[in-house]
Design an enzyme around this catalytic site. Sequence first.
Site, PDB file in Angstrom:
ATOM      1  N   ASP A  67     -59.547  28.957 -41.647  1.00 56.40           N
ATOM      2  CA  ASP A  67     -59.808  28.928 -43.092  1.00 56.40           C
ATOM      3  C   ASP A  67     -60.235  27.541 -43.567  1.00 56.40           C
ATOM      4  O   ASP A  67     -60.191  26.566 -42.810  1.00 56.40           O
ATOM      5  CB  ASP A  67     -58.575  29.425 -43.869  1.00 56.40           C
ATOM      6  CG  ASP A  67     -57.272  28.776 -43.403  1.00 56.40           C
ATOM      7  OD1 ASP A  67     -57.319  27.777 -42.660  1.00 56.40           O
ATOM      8  OD2 ASP A  67     -56.201  29.281 -43.789  1.00 56.40           O
ATOM      9  N   ASP A 136     -45.055  32.742 -48.736  1.00 66.13           N
ATOM     10  CA  ASP A 136     -45.204  34.094 -49.293  1.00 66.13           C
ATOM     11  C   ASP A 136     -45.640  35.100 -48.219  1.00 66.13           C
ATOM     12  O   ASP A 136     -46.069  36.205 -48.532  1.00 66.13           O
ATOM     13  CB  ASP A 136     -46.195  34.091 -50.472  1.00 66.13           C
ATOM     14  CG  ASP A 136     -47.598  33.624 -50.075  1.00 66.13           C
ATOM     15  OD1 ASP A 136     -47.829  33.375 -48.870  1.00 66.13           O
ATOM     16  OD2 ASP A 136     -48.457  33.493 -50.967  1.00 66.13           O
ATOM     17  N   HIS A 138     -48.138  34.756 -46.044  1.00 62.96           N
ATOM     18  CA  HIS A 138     -49.565  34.836 -45.706  1.00 62.96           C
ATOM     19  C   HIS A 138     -49.856  34.247 -44.331  1.00 62.96           C
ATOM     20  O   HIS A 138     -49.164  33.338 -43.877  1.00 62.96           O
ATOM     21  CB  HIS A 138     -50.452  34.190 -46.787  1.00 62.96           C
ATOM     22  CG  HIS A 138     -50.402  32.703 -46.891  1.00 62.96           C
ATOM     23  ND1 HIS A 138     -50.083  32.039 -48.055  1.00 62.96           N
ATOM     24  CD2 HIS A 138     -50.671  31.719 -46.005  1.00 62.96           C
ATOM     25  CE1 HIS A 138     -50.153  30.736 -47.868  1.00 62.96           C
ATOM     26  NE2 HIS A 138     -50.505  30.511 -46.631  1.00 62.96           N
ATOM     27  N   GLU A 143     -53.517  36.181 -48.738  1.00 64.03           N
ATOM     28  CA  GLU A 143     -52.404  36.196 -49.684  1.00 64.03           C
ATOM     29  C   GLU A 143     -51.867  37.613 -49.881  1.00 64.03           C
ATOM     30  O   GLU A 143     -52.539  38.582 -49.541  1.00 64.03           O
ATOM     31  CB  GLU A 143     -52.886  35.640 -51.032  1.00 64.03           C
ATOM     32  CG  GLU A 143     -53.349  34.190 -50.984  1.00 64.03           C
ATOM     33  CD  GLU A 143     -52.192  33.190 -50.912  1.00 64.03           C
ATOM     34  OE1 GLU A 143     -51.117  33.511 -50.378  1.00 64.03           O
ATOM     35  OE2 GLU A 143     -52.379  32.060 -51.392  1.00 64.03           O
TER      36      GLU A 143
END
Length: 244
Positions: A67, A136, A138, A143
């Site tokens: 990413d 979270d 991810h 996400e």
Amino acid sequence: MNVVLCDDYQQMSTQAATVFAECLAANPAAVLGLATGSTPIGVYENLIARFKAGEISFAEATSFNLDEYIGLHRDHPQSYYYFMHQQLFNHVDLPSQRIFVPSGVESDYGAYCQWYEDRITEAGGIDLQILGIGSDGHIAFNEPGTALGSRTHITELDHQTIDDNARFFQSKAEVPRRAITMGVATIMDARKIILLATGEHKATAIRDAIAGPVSSECTASALQQHPDVTFYLDSAAASLLPAE
Ligand code: GLP
């Protein structure tokens, strides 16, 4: 799905680096999937040490990063391109023409995301993918809510991720709001996956990833359906896992 409990960060990093070394020994032209974040830094340090000791070489390998922030040029100190060069590429013999980090400054992302997918396919697919995990749940920048069938795409970062990553920037306002990321399905195509996590702040995400339902609310939970995935965890990250 395998879970390896590690004594500490150092031991976890050494074990994960050994997986890379074994992959390169079996196939010097391996295709490596690489990750950013603070978690894999110890693995990269260990790989650099092994390279300098003459134990491993990346000369025939290819790498694809997961990413990149949208809007950060590759020479921005917080870009993942810059990070990877500082932490690994500048210190080993991986040829620059076979280093792929998604670009954060394209004008046509529809075409660019497909181009990135095509490069992975053309290289023969990823042999070994290393992952961290967001608090979270991810993986890469997939996400909560991201389709588990997603491929490389542009995404909006969650508030939690912006908060978590603000520590690397001068202020929270400077954290980019969007990123380009391999999709969950892109990651799931890797032949072997290792995910690393340390610390109590990752415990909930690790519990949801390993013991929760497979759900886009925790994109790491998709890994439950992968045939060859190993989690390397310290006791704090593993602390909320149900007893077997
Ligand atoms: C970012 C990256 C993820 C990484 C996560 C965790 O969001 N896109 O790939 O896993 O951070 O980072 P850290 O290892 O610093 O906790």
